[in-house]
Design an enzyme around this catalytic site. Structure first.
Site, PDB file in Angstrom:
ATOM      1  N   ARG A 121       1.036 -13.255  -3.948  1.00 31.30           N
ATOM      2  CA  ARG A 121       1.885 -12.043  -3.994  1.00 31.30           C
ATOM      3  C   ARG A 121       3.301 -12.526  -4.240  1.00 31.30           C
ATOM      4  NH1 ARG A 121       2.004  -6.564  -0.425  1.00 31.30           N
ATOM      5  NH2 ARG A 121       0.277  -6.214  -1.853  1.00 31.30           N
ATOM      6  N   HIS A 167      -0.076  -4.620 -10.117  1.00 25.85           N
ATOM      7  CA  HIS A 167      -0.853  -4.725  -8.873  1.00 25.85           C
ATOM      8  C   HIS A 167      -2.334  -4.520  -9.259  1.00 25.85           C
ATOM      9  CE1 HIS A 167      -1.778  -4.998  -4.788  1.00 25.85           C
ATOM     10  NE2 HIS A 167      -1.167  -3.938  -4.280  1.00 25.85           N
ATOM     11  N   GLN A 220      -5.072  -3.513  -6.728  1.00 22.90           N
ATOM     12  CA  GLN A 220      -4.967  -2.110  -6.359  1.00 22.90           C
ATOM     13  C   GLN A 220      -5.565  -1.231  -7.458  1.00 22.90           C
ATOM     14  OE1 GLN A 220      -3.221  -0.905  -3.339  1.00 22.90           O
ATOM     15  NE2 GLN A 220      -4.516   0.800  -3.917  1.00 22.90           N
ATOM     16  N   ASP A 262       3.316   6.678  -5.134  1.00 22.13           N
ATOM     17  CA  ASP A 262       3.666   5.450  -4.406  1.00 22.13           C
ATOM     18  C   ASP A 262       5.127   5.584  -3.995  1.00 22.13           C
ATOM     19  OD1 ASP A 262       3.737   2.866  -3.385  1.00 22.13           O
ATOM     20  OD2 ASP A 262       3.960   1.900  -5.340  1.00 22.13           O
ATOM     21  N   CYS A 299      -1.365   4.082  -2.608  1.00 20.92           N
ATOM     22  CA  CYS A 299      -1.786   2.695  -2.324  1.00 20.92           C
ATOM     23  C   CYS A 299      -1.457   2.286  -0.901  1.00 20.92           C
ATOM     24  CB  CYS A 299      -1.102   1.752  -3.312  1.00 20.92           C
ATOM     25  SG  CYS A 299       0.699   1.815  -3.221  1.00 20.92           S
ATOM     26  N   ARG A 324     -10.220  -1.820  -1.354  1.00 16.23           N
ATOM     27  CA  ARG A 324      -9.573  -3.088  -1.706  1.00 16.23           C
ATOM     28  C   ARG A 324     -10.500  -4.247  -1.373  1.00 16.23           C
ATOM     29  NH1 ARG A 324      -4.074  -3.272  -1.935  1.00 16.23           N
ATOM     30  NH2 ARG A 324      -4.529  -5.366  -2.700  1.00 16.23           N
TER      31      ARG A 324
HETATM   32  N1   CP Z   1      -1.438  -1.393  -1.058  1.00 14.42           N
HETATM   33  C1   CP Z   1      -1.053  -2.621  -0.712  1.00 14.42           C
HETATM   34  O1   CP Z   1      -1.022  -3.580  -1.512  1.00 14.42           O
HETATM   35  O2   CP Z   1      -0.731  -2.729   0.608  1.00 14.42           O
HETATM   36  P1   CP Z   1      -0.009  -3.975   1.263  1.00 14.42           P
HETATM   37  O3   CP Z   1       1.361  -4.086   0.677  1.00 14.42           O
HETATM   38  O4   CP Z   1       0.022  -3.663   2.743  1.00 14.42           O
HETATM   39  O5   CP Z   1      -0.804  -5.206   0.975  1.00 14.42           O
HETATM   40  N1  NVA Z   2       5.208  -0.439  -5.292  1.00 13.45           N
HETATM   41  C1  NVA Z   2       5.048  -1.046  -3.994  1.00 13.45           C
HETATM   42  C2  NVA Z   2       3.613  -1.292  -3.721  1.00 13.45           C
HETATM   43  C3  NVA Z   2       3.316  -1.818  -2.364  1.00 13.45           C
HETATM   44  C4  NVA Z   2       1.844  -2.030  -2.148  1.00 13.45           C
HETATM   45  C5  NVA Z   2       5.858  -2.333  -3.924  1.00 13.45           C
HETATM   46  O1  NVA Z   2       5.847  -3.108  -4.883  1.00 13.45           O
HETATM   47  O2  NVA Z   2       6.515  -2.547  -2.909  1.00 13.45           O
END
Ligand code: CP
Ligand code: NVA
Length: 373
Positions: free
Chosen positions: A159, A186, A189, A280, A331, A359
């Site tokens: 990540r 993502h 997701q 989101d 999400c 997920r």
């Molecule tokens: N939706 C998602 O990726 O959640 P987190 O940021 O908690 O991993």
């Molecule tokens: N768009 C958000 C998604 C988190 C799962 C971010 O990047 O913070």
């Protein structure tokens, strides 16, 4: 940076360097115990056939990079794993170590991957880079990072802030790399969401899916997965917040093949008649970077972003415009009272916890495919 192909990381190395093997082959100095060859016992224990999955790509960096068949096969495999609650893949990562390198916070991604790896008999290692404010490529070069990691583990799940850095990691490492969220994509997701929509409507082909709010990483991966599957996608964003035009064009090419469509509008009333209403947060993690790091995306300060999205909140009035059997998706994490009201996210149409659960199953399928387990 050397280019990679779909089947191998590189055909040649830089002059003077030792030739490196294709990503699908284990590193020479691999220390993990040999993986059991026979899988029949695990499958028969579960009373279900053991899913097999082959992917056309060595990594999962974006949904767009997957073939249409890949996406169908991931969903089919995920559904089979879910139906057996994972028992049909219980030992498939036996002897495998998987590194989870996180520059940003996470609940769902971190826990679902860690549980998924453990359920398949693998060994997850969580490396919280974000806790020290570190990033891949800061303390040492991306090349050194990747070429160390491939000696220790069988797969990297990362990540990150920068999609470009992640692609560099994937290019340098002979082991598979999974994007667990970058500023721009993502994919885990997007695939899990495709599984959820398929479960709710039987198919994505012909289903009307709208995303309202910020045209961010989640929006892009949803768009890409739905277009691979023939969905009709409407992106509703205020001016200046739509996904990058080149990503929309790439998704459109898939929609042309699958019978899907893309509509982009700033008009929130385009929620009318939609079967899926997805939103989101308005301020993503990279819009509010930790101390010492400038936000990468140049998306403006959080307060002005919230103001720009005020008319795009998913509330009861907006949901009333949608199809009467529409579902609400997010999400998570949600910023209740901003992009969505409590009444919608806690309401009868909400699918957010089904999404979160999926997920786990979708990612188990992806890991199975990338590790050829
Ligand atoms: N939706 C998602 O990726 O959640 P987190 O940021 O908690 O991993
Ligand atoms: N768009 C958000 C998604 C988190 C799962 C971010 O990047 O913070």
């Amino acid at each position: 940076m050397p280019k990679k192909t779909s089947s191998s990381r590189r055909s040649t190395d830089a002059p003077g360097t030792k030739a490196r093997t294709a990503k699908s082959r284990p590193p020479a100095a691999r220390t993990s115990p040999a993986r059991p060859v026979a899988k029949a016992t695990g499958a028969s224990r579960a009373g279900a056939s053991a899913p097999a999955l082959t992917l056309s790509r060595p990594d999962l960096l974006t949904v767009a990079a997957l073939s249409i068949d890949d996406v169908h096969n991931i969903l089919r495999t995920a559904a089979a794993i879910k139906a057996a609650r994972g028992a049909n893949v219980a030992d498939r990562l036996s002897g495998r170590a998987v590194a989870m390198i996180f520059e940003k916070a996470s609940l769902r991604t971190r826990v679902s991957f860690e549980v998924g790896i453990a359920r398949m008999g693998g060994h997850p290692i969580f490396y919280d880079l974000g806790a020290s404010g570190d990033r891949i490529g800061l303390r040492e070069s991306v090349r050194d990072f990747a070429r160390n990691m491939e000696r220790f583990v069988d797969m990297i799940i990362a990540r990150v802030y920068s999609q470009a850095i992640l692609e560099e990691v994937a290019d340098e490492a002979r082991i598979p790399v999974i994007n667990a969220l970058s500023d721009d994509h993502h994919p885990c997701q997007g695939l899990a969401d495709a599984l959820t929509i398929t479960e709710k409507f039987g198919t994505i082909r012909g289903t009307r899916v709208c995303y309202i709010g910020d045209g961010n990483n989640v929006c892009v991966s949803l768009l890409e997965s739905c277009c691979k599957l023939g969905g009709h996608v409407t992106i509703i964003c205020p001016e200046g917040y739509t996904p990058p035009a080149e990503l929309i064009a790439r998704a459109q090419a898939d929609a042309d093949l699958t019978g899907g469509s893309i509509t982009v509008t700033a008009d929130a009333r385009a929620v009318r008649g939609q079967q899926v209403v997805y939103t989101d947060c308005w301020v993503s993690m990279h819009h509010a970077a930790p101390a010492g790091h400038a936000p990468d995306a140049g998306g403006g300060d959080p307060a002005s972003r919230v103001a720009a999205f005020a008319a795009y909140q998913v509330n009861d009035e907006l949901m009333d415009l949608a199809d009467t059997r529409a579902i609400f998706m997010h999400c998570l994490p949600a910023h209740r009272g901003e992009e969505v009201t409590d009444s919608v996210i806690d309401g009868r149409q909400s699918a957010v916890y089904d999404q979160a659960e999926n997920r786990l199953w979708a990612q188990m399928a992806v890991m199975l495919g990338l590790l050829k387990a």
